[in-house]
Design a protein around this motif. Structure first.
Motif, mmCIF file in Angstrom:
data_model
loop_
_atom_site.group_PDB
_atom_site.id
_atom_site.type_symbol
_atom_site.label_atom_id
_atom_site.label_comp_id
_atom_site.label_asym_id
_atom_site.label_seq_id
_atom_site.Cartn_x
_atom_site.Cartn_y
_atom_site.Cartn_z
ATOM 1 N N ILE A 123 17.055 2.477 15.375
ATOM 2 C CA ILE A 123 16.202 1.417 15.608
ATOM 3 C C ILE A 123 15.358 0.877 13.400
ATOM 4 C CG2 ILE A 123 14.011 0.443 16.145
ATOM 5 C CD1 ILE A 123 13.985 2.419 18.317
ATOM 6 N N LYS A 124 16.282 -0.327 13.904
ATOM 7 C CA LYS A 124 15.737 -0.999 12.100
ATOM 8 C C LYS A 124 14.429 -0.694 11.897
ATOM 9 C CE LYS A 124 18.335 -1.706 7.718
ATOM 10 N NZ LYS A 124 18.651 -0.753 6.986
ATOM 11 N N ALA A 125 14.445 -0.977 10.756
ATOM 12 C CA ALA A 125 12.574 -0.346 10.164
ATOM 13 C C ALA A 125 12.332 -2.381 9.784
ATOM 14 C CB ALA A 125 12.243 0.128 8.922
ATOM 15 N N PRO A 126 11.351 -3.081 10.631
ATOM 16 C CA PRO A 126 11.039 -4.328 10.487
ATOM 17 C C PRO A 126 10.992 -4.991 9.158
ATOM 18 C CG PRO A 126 9.981 -3.193 11.825
ATOM 19 C CD PRO A 126 10.029 -2.249 11.046
ATOM 20 N N GLN A 127 10.981 -6.029 8.772
ATOM 21 C CA GLN A 127 11.224 -6.500 6.998
ATOM 22 C C GLN A 127 10.206 -6.579 6.611
ATOM 23 O OE1 GLN A 127 13.295 -10.031 7.125
ATOM 24 N NE2 GLN A 127 13.562 -10.579 5.325
ATOM 25 N N GLY A 128 9.955 -6.036 5.596
ATOM 26 C CA GLY A 128 8.631 -5.715 4.492
ATOM 27 C C GLY A 128 8.312 -4.547 5.410
ATOM 28 N N LYS A 129 8.898 -3.717 5.600
ATOM 29 C CA LYS A 129 8.444 -2.357 6.093
ATOM 30 C C LYS A 129 8.785 -1.503 4.922
ATOM 31 C CE LYS A 129 4.883 -3.864 9.291
ATOM 32 N NZ LYS A 129 3.558 -3.745 8.752
ATOM 33 N N ARG A 130 7.947 -0.294 5.116
ATOM 34 C CA ARG A 130 8.765 0.849 4.607
ATOM 35 C C ARG A 130 8.324 2.230 5.344
ATOM 36 N NH1 ARG A 130 6.958 -1.264 -0.862
ATOM 37 N NH2 ARG A 130 8.045 -1.443 -2.196
ATOM 38 N N LYS A 169 1.066 -0.816 0.766
ATOM 39 C CA LYS A 169 -0.039 0.237 -0.207
ATOM 40 C C LYS A 169 0.685 1.474 -0.359
ATOM 41 C CE LYS A 169 -3.911 -1.960 2.734
ATOM 42 N NZ LYS A 169 -4.729 -1.935 3.738
ATOM 43 N N ALA A 170 2.252 0.874 0.468
ATOM 44 C CA ALA A 170 3.302 2.301 0.227
ATOM 45 C C ALA A 170 3.865 2.866 -0.934
ATOM 46 C CB ALA A 170 4.220 2.002 1.228
ATOM 47 N N MET A 171 3.120 4.283 -0.841
ATOM 48 C CA MET A 171 4.111 5.024 -2.199
ATOM 49 C C MET A 171 5.850 5.445 -1.518
ATOM 50 S SD MET A 171 3.288 9.012 -3.281
ATOM 51 C CE MET A 171 2.237 8.116 -4.337
ATOM 52 N N GLU A 172 6.831 5.134 -2.603
ATOM 53 C CA GLU A 172 8.030 5.234 -1.906
ATOM 54 C C GLU A 172 8.428 6.909 -2.254
ATOM 55 O OE1 GLU A 172 9.995 2.537 -4.755
ATOM 56 O OE2 GLU A 172 9.998 0.684 -3.316
ATOM 57 N N ILE A 173 8.470 7.552 -2.243
ATOM 58 C CA ILE A 173 8.878 8.863 -1.704
ATOM 59 C C ILE A 173 10.610 9.114 -1.612
ATOM 60 C CG2 ILE A 173 8.959 11.393 -0.435
ATOM 61 C CD1 ILE A 173 6.813 9.806 0.476
ATOM 62 N N PHE A 174 10.912 9.334 -2.712
ATOM 63 C CA PHE A 174 12.630 9.441 -2.476
ATOM 64 C C PHE A 174 12.914 11.065 -2.210
ATOM 65 C CE2 PHE A 174 14.184 6.238 -4.711
ATOM 66 C CZ PHE A 174 13.387 5.198 -5.224
ATOM 67 N N LEU A 175 13.568 11.362 -0.952
ATOM 68 C CA LEU A 175 14.248 12.817 -0.439
ATOM 69 C C LEU A 175 15.519 13.010 -1.204
ATOM 70 C CD1 LEU A 175 13.487 12.261 3.290
ATOM 71 C CD2 LEU A 175 11.948 12.919 1.758
ATOM 72 N N ALA A 176 15.546 13.732 -1.666
ATOM 73 C CA ALA A 176 16.770 15.150 -2.060
ATOM 74 C C ALA A 176 16.781 15.787 -1.265
ATOM 75 C CB ALA A 176 16.089 15.572 -3.949
#
Length: 278
Positions: free
Chosen positions: A246-253, A10-17
């Motif tokens: 704190i690392k993001a859980p696997q499969g999460k964005r 369901k996520a939108m990938e957002i790239f921060l410049a």
């Protein structure tokens, strides 16, 4: 993590410049830690200032925006970097740069906002130390204030003594660029000790190594470290003494904006802790 992540389907990938921001400071008992690189939405939301009053902020002249002006005057302990290297790197014809004109514009802003802490144009590798000194003298005449000169390894030990004899606030550069290697960080203790004998404060440009902050007596440091949560996929968490990842859980964005604001707030907590405990 639930609050800051979501299902990747369901996520939108957002790239921060580049967010067109610079350093913030954390103060310790005797140390101020400046954090770097946040945009207007990081500092402020639509209803109120999310970071409160009197945090430590370091910004580059190259990136500074007009919306910052009231905060510089009324809400921040502020330090201004010249932004000369960024300007030079973005200017393909660097041999044609008019550094006198740049210095004059830099001085105009310093005077307009009545900024007390500002860093010289430490472009030794481009124009040489004599020209840096000439531009420094020009800047100080235009502002009627002393700048913060920046020591580089190439200037040598005697020049460090000279800076500390003539200025009450100096900086050490070359940490971020690797000019000064991590294995050489032990020399900071000596430099800071010699500065202290002369009642001179020392700023560590780009220095926020956790162990180093606890063992070295910098007056202030600055860091862009808090922005790397989004890039590295983790949250920062202040535990009362240290900043943890704190690392993001696997499969999460990550929800980029929420994480950026969260991480910024955690570094402000560390800033307050450093002011009284480091």
């Amino acid at each position: 993590w639930k609050e800051y992540s979501e299902n990747p389907d369901k996520a939108m990938e957002i790239f921060l410049a580049g967010t067109h921001s610079r350093p913030f400071v954390l103060e310790n008992k005797d140390m101020n830690v400046y954090l770097v690189q946040g945009d207007r939405n990081t500092y402020i939301n639509k209803r109120h200032d999310i970071i409160g009053n009197k945090i430590f902020v370091l910004e580059s002249f190259y990136y500074i925006k007009e919306w910052m002006f009231p905060y510089i005057k009324n809400h921040w302990h502020f330090m201004l970097d010249s932004g000369a290297f960024t300007f030079m790197n973005d200017n393909k014809n660097d041999r044609g740069i008019n550094w006198d004109e740049y210095t004059e514009r830099y001085a105009d802003l310093i005077n307009k906002l009545d900024i007390d802490l500002f860093i010289e144009l430490d472009i030794d590798v481009v124009v040489g130390i004599k020209e840096v000194e000439r531009l420094r003298n020009k800047l100080e005449k235009l502002t009627n204030k002393k700048s913060i000169p920046v020591w580089h390894k190439s200037r040598g030990k005697d020049y460090w003594f000279k800076m500390c004899d003539e200025y009450d606030y100096v900086a050490i550069g070359g940490i971020v660029t690797g000019e000064i290697k991590r294995n050489d960080h032990h020399v900071f203790r000596y430099l800071i000790s010699e500065a202290s004998k002369r009642n001179t404060k020392v700023h560590g440009l780009g220095f926020t190594t956790q162990n180093g902050l606890k063992t070295l007596r910098f007056e202030s440091v600055d860091s862009t470290a808090w922005i790397y949560g989004n890039r590295g996929g983790f949250l920062y968490k202040f535990n009362g003494e240290d900043i943890l990842k704190i690392k993001a859980p696997q499969g999460k964005r990550l929800k980029a904006r929420q994480v950026a604001i969260h991480n910024f707030k955690e570094w402000v907590k560390f800033q307050k802790y450093a002011k009284n405990n480091l």
